[in-house]
Design a protein around this motif. Structure first.
Motif, PDB file in Angstrom:
ATOM      1  N   ALA A 162       0.825  -1.211   0.000  1.00 55.15           N
ATOM      2  CA  ALA A 162       0.000   0.000   0.000  1.00 55.15           C
ATOM      3  C   ALA A 162       0.861   1.264   0.000  1.00 55.15           C
ATOM      4  O   ALA A 162       0.441   2.302  -0.530  1.00 55.15           O
ATOM      5  N   ASP A 163       2.044   1.188   0.601  1.00 53.39           N
ATOM      6  CA  ASP A 163       2.937   2.351   0.589  1.00 53.39           C
ATOM      7  C   ASP A 163       3.560   2.564  -0.782  1.00 53.39           C
ATOM      8  O   ASP A 163       3.796   3.703  -1.205  1.00 53.39           O
ATOM      9  N   VAL A 164       3.832   1.482  -1.486  1.00 51.65           N
ATOM     10  CA  VAL A 164       4.323   1.625  -2.862  1.00 51.65           C
ATOM     11  C   VAL A 164       3.237   2.263  -3.728  1.00 51.65           C
ATOM     12  O   VAL A 164       3.498   3.161  -4.535  1.00 51.65           O
ATOM     13  N   ALA A 165       1.995   1.817  -3.529  1.00 58.18           N
ATOM     14  CA  ALA A 165       0.876   2.400  -4.267  1.00 58.18           C
ATOM     15  C   ALA A 165       0.707   3.878  -3.937  1.00 58.18           C
ATOM     16  O   ALA A 165       0.452   4.704  -4.828  1.00 58.18           O
ATOM     17  N   ALA A 166       0.849   4.224  -2.652  1.00 59.96           N
ATOM     18  CA  ALA A 166       0.703   5.629  -2.250  1.00 59.96           C
ATOM     19  C   ALA A 166       1.799   6.485  -2.870  1.00 59.96           C
ATOM     20  O   ALA A 166       1.559   7.640  -3.266  1.00 59.96           O
ATOM     21  N   ALA A 167       3.011   5.950  -2.959  1.00 60.84           N
ATOM     22  CA  ALA A 167       4.104   6.680  -3.614  1.00 60.84           C
ATOM     23  C   ALA A 167       3.806   6.866  -5.095  1.00 60.84           C
ATOM     24  O   ALA A 167       4.049   7.932  -5.678  1.00 60.84           O
ATOM     25  N   ALA A 168       3.266   5.816  -5.722  1.00 58.44           N
ATOM     26  CA  ALA A 168       2.896   5.916  -7.139  1.00 58.44           C
ATOM     27  C   ALA A 168       1.806   6.968  -7.333  1.00 58.44           C
ATOM     28  O   ALA A 168       1.857   7.771  -8.276  1.00 58.44           O
ATOM     29  N   LEU A 169       0.816   6.980  -6.443  1.00 56.25           N
ATOM     30  CA  LEU A 169      -0.241   7.988  -6.517  1.00 56.25           C
ATOM     31  C   LEU A 169       0.354   9.396  -6.444  1.00 56.25           C
ATOM     32  O   LEU A 169      -0.028  10.285  -7.213  1.00 56.25           O
ATOM     33  N   ALA A 170       1.305   9.572  -5.522  1.00 57.46           N
ATOM     34  CA  ALA A 170       1.898  10.897  -5.326  1.00 57.46           C
ATOM     35  C   ALA A 170       2.572  11.411  -6.592  1.00 57.46           C
ATOM     36  O   ALA A 170       2.398  12.567  -6.974  1.00 57.46           O
ATOM     37  N   VAL A 171       3.330  10.549  -7.262  1.00 57.50           N
ATOM     38  CA  VAL A 171       4.044  11.026  -8.451  1.00 57.50           C
ATOM     39  C   VAL A 171       3.142  11.096  -9.679  1.00 57.50           C
ATOM     40  O   VAL A 171       3.383  11.883 -10.591  1.00 57.50           O
ATOM     41  N   LEU A 172       2.073  10.280  -9.689  1.00 57.95           N
ATOM     42  CA  LEU A 172       1.145  10.336 -10.818  1.00 57.95           C
ATOM     43  C   LEU A 172       0.264  11.578 -10.775  1.00 57.95           C
ATOM     44  O   LEU A 172      -0.174  12.078 -11.818  1.00 57.95           O
ATOM     45  N   THR A 173      -0.014  12.078  -9.578  1.00 52.10           N
ATOM     46  CA  THR A 173      -0.989  13.156  -9.448  1.00 52.10           C
ATOM     47  C   THR A 173      -0.375  14.496  -9.062  1.00 52.10           C
ATOM     48  O   THR A 173      -1.099  15.474  -8.889  1.00 52.10           O
ATOM     49  N   SER A 174       0.963  14.544  -8.921  1.00 52.60           N
ATOM     50  CA  SER A 174       1.590  15.826  -8.602  1.00 52.60           C
ATOM     51  C   SER A 174       2.249  16.408  -9.846  1.00 52.60           C
ATOM     52  O   SER A 174       2.537  15.698 -10.802  1.00 52.60           O
ATOM     53  N   ASP A 175       2.508  17.690  -9.794  1.00 54.31           N
ATOM     54  CA  ASP A 175       3.166  18.345 -10.922  1.00 54.31           C
ATOM     55  C   ASP A 175       4.674  18.125 -10.913  1.00 54.31           C
ATOM     56  O   ASP A 175       5.335  18.255 -11.932  1.00 54.31           O
ATOM     57  N   GLY A 176       5.222  17.803  -9.737  1.00 45.97           N
ATOM     58  CA  GLY A 176       6.671  17.610  -9.630  1.00 45.97           C
ATOM     59  C   GLY A 176       7.036  16.144  -9.614  1.00 45.97           C
ATOM     60  O   GLY A 176       6.192  15.256  -9.614  1.00 45.97           O
ATOM     61  N   GLY A 177       8.334  15.874  -9.592  1.00 44.71           N
ATOM     62  CA  GLY A 177       8.811  14.498  -9.456  1.00 44.71           C
ATOM     63  C   GLY A 177       8.895  13.731 -10.751  1.00 44.71           C
ATOM     64  O   GLY A 177       9.301  12.578 -10.758  1.00 44.71           O
ATOM     65  N   HIS A 178       8.486  14.324 -11.865  1.00 46.13           N
ATOM     66  CA  HIS A 178       8.559  13.605 -13.128  1.00 46.13           C
ATOM     67  C   HIS A 178      10.027  13.416 -13.535  1.00 46.13           C
ATOM     68  O   HIS A 178      10.814  14.348 -13.501  1.00 46.13           O
ATOM     69  N   GLY A 179      10.357  12.199 -13.915  1.00 46.53           N
ATOM     70  CA  GLY A 179      11.706  11.938 -14.379  1.00 46.53           C
ATOM     71  C   GLY A 179      12.686  11.604 -13.278  1.00 46.53           C
ATOM     72  O   GLY A 179      13.866  11.375 -13.553  1.00 46.53           O
ATOM     73  N   ASP A 180      12.211  11.547 -12.038  1.00 46.30           N
ATOM     74  CA  ASP A 180      13.093  11.220 -10.924  1.00 46.30           C
ATOM     75  C   ASP A 180      13.141   9.712 -10.699  1.00 46.30           C
ATOM     76  O   ASP A 180      12.330   8.953 -11.224  1.00 46.30           O
ATOM     77  N   ALA A 181      14.093   9.278  -9.874  1.00 45.49           N
ATOM     78  CA  ALA A 181      14.166   7.895  -9.413  1.00 45.49           C
ATOM     79  C   ALA A 181      14.041   7.909  -7.894  1.00 45.49           C
ATOM     80  O   ALA A 181      14.744   8.661  -7.223  1.00 45.49           O
ATOM     81  N   HIS A 182      13.132   7.099  -7.366  1.00 46.62           N
ATOM     82  CA  HIS A 182      12.869   7.072  -5.929  1.00 46.62           C
ATOM     83  C   HIS A 182      13.093   5.654  -5.393  1.00 46.62           C
ATOM     84  O   HIS A 182      12.390   4.722  -5.805  1.00 46.62           O
ATOM     85  N   THR A 183      14.037   5.501  -4.495  1.00 46.35           N
ATOM     86  CA  THR A 183      14.238   4.228  -3.816  1.00 46.35           C
ATOM     87  C   THR A 183      13.325   4.197  -2.592  1.00 46.35           C
ATOM     88  O   THR A 183      13.330   5.122  -1.774  1.00 46.35           O
ATOM     89  N   LEU A 184      12.522   3.139  -2.479  1.00 46.27           N
ATOM     90  CA  LEU A 184      11.519   3.032  -1.427  1.00 46.27           C
ATOM     91  C   LEU A 184      11.871   1.911  -0.459  1.00 46.27           C
ATOM     92  O   LEU A 184      12.179   0.792  -0.892  1.00 46.27           O
ATOM     93  N   THR A 185      11.819   2.195   0.835  1.00 43.38           N
ATOM     94  CA  THR A 185      12.043   1.157   1.836  1.00 43.38           C
ATOM     95  C   THR A 185      10.929   1.208   2.869  1.00 43.38           C
ATOM     96  O   THR A 185      10.195   2.195   2.975  1.00 43.38           O
ATOM     97  N   GLY A 186      10.828   0.128   3.642  1.00 43.25           N
ATOM     98  CA  GLY A 186       9.996   0.164   4.825  1.00 43.25           C
ATOM     99  C   GLY A 186      10.665   1.012   5.892  1.00 43.25           C
ATOM    100  O   GLY A 186      11.761   1.544   5.681  1.00 43.25           O
ATOM    101  N   PRO A 187      10.049   1.129   7.087  1.00 45.54           N
ATOM    102  CA  PRO A 187      10.570   2.044   8.107  1.00 45.54           C
ATOM    103  C   PRO A 187      11.688   1.454   8.962  1.00 45.54           C
ATOM    104  O   PRO A 187      12.307   2.184   9.733  1.00 45.54           O
ATOM    105  N   ARG A 188      11.948   0.135   8.803  1.00 45.47           N
ATOM    106  CA  ARG A 188      12.913  -0.479   9.715  1.00 45.47           C
ATOM    107  C   ARG A 188      13.599  -1.653   9.026  1.00 45.47           C
ATOM    108  O   ARG A 188      12.972  -2.382   8.248  1.00 45.47           O
ATOM    109  N   SER A 189      14.881  -1.833   9.321  1.00 49.64           N
ATOM    110  CA  SER A 189      15.608  -3.012   8.861  1.00 49.64           C
ATOM    111  C   SER A 189      15.342  -4.151   9.838  1.00 49.64           C
ATOM    112  O   SER A 189      15.589  -4.015  11.041  1.00 49.64           O
TER     113      SER A 189
END
Length: 277
Positions: A162-189
């Motif tokens: 769900a957090d990956v989906a939320a990140a995808a939503l953020a970049v799909l629906t915002s004006d910024g962030g196009h063309g960037d690369a985002h490494t996504l992790t959970g909150p803890r190792s």
């Protein structure tokens, strides 16, 4: 604005589709074989370029699963259709120094390169380990059998789908962030052993670990995993055995809320680890 969501049957795509519809977005769900009777779903088989143009017609943005075979053709068809933005679900494995020869990373890397070289702006989402990888242990936990692990102390960075989906939503629906690369992790190792302790706590059932050799684990997984992929996984787990992996706050930065921890995912999926009835 119409958003094409490929791999519609996948967990990330399902979460993303729900989030987009909550926002009032026009969503076109696509998969290689849509279930009959589901309105709004179209065929987009990423291994069959003939399905690209019909699925992309009238589309503004795309959420794309990484399939390497025809990524360049997809990028060209997307540009021809007038698509303005592609958000690719890639993998943090592409950051491996040996990504070009690593079976886990190479296909993702090839898709990234094909899309970035193409004419459509592309944003790369690179999650590490998914919390849902724990489902590989579900049969053993359900049946009360030990979970076979060659490296119980190997760390990973489990991220909720769900957090990956939320990140995808953020970049799909915002004006910024196009063309960037985002490494996504959970909150803890966390280690595999710690994850199994969490599953034991949320299910109320003891979970034992059977320490096995690399070759024993490969033999157990031979029906499900190609030997090259198995070796790549084992090498990665060996490299993080007893060594925490790097964690970042990209999910919070993109979405405005902290990433969900593995305990949250485990509570939501406890039934998957319990016997029927």
């Amino acid at each position: 604005m119409t958003i094409l969501v490929t791999g519609a049957r996948g967990a990330v795509a399902r979460h993303l589709t729900a989030l987009l519809r909550e926002r009032g977005a026009e969503v076109r769900e696509a998969s290689s074989a849509p279930a009959p009777g589901l309105p709004g779903r179209v065929v987009c088989d990423l291994n069959d370029p003939s399905t690209f143009a019909p699925a992309l017609k009238g589309v503004t943005s795309v959420f794309l699963y990484a399939t390497a075979a025809h990524a360049g053709a997809f990028a060209r068809e997307a540009a021809e259709a007038g698509v303005e933005h592609i958000v690719l679900l890639s993998s943090a494995s592409v950051l491996n120094p040996e990504a070009e020869t690593n079976p886990l990373a190479a296909s993702h890397l090839n898709v990234e390169r094909a899309l970035v070289a193409g004419p459509v702006r592309t944003t790369l989402l690179r999650p590490g380990s998914f919390s849902s990888n724990a489902l590989a242990w579900s049969w053993a936990v359900k049946s009360g059998q030990p979970v076979s692990l060659p490296y119980p102390g190997a760390h990973n960075d489990p991220i909720h789908e769900a957090d990956v989906a939320a990140a995808a939503l953020a970049v799909l629906t915002s004006d910024g962030g196009h063309g960037d690369a985002h490494t996504l992790t959970g909150p803890r190792s966390v280690t595999f052993a710690e994850q199994l302790d969490i599953l034991a706590a949320v299910t109320g059932r003891p979970v034992e670990i059977r320490r096995v050799s690399r070759e024993q684990w490969k033999a157990e997984m031979a029906e499900y995993l190609d030997a090259g992929f198995a070796d790549a996984l084992l090498d990665y787990w060996s490299s993080t055995d007893g060594t925490p992996v790097e964690i970042n706050d990209t999910v919070e930065r993109l979405t405005g809320r902290a990433a969900r921890d593995f305990e949250t995912w485990a509570r939501e999926h406890a039934a998957d680890f319990l016997p029927a009835g």
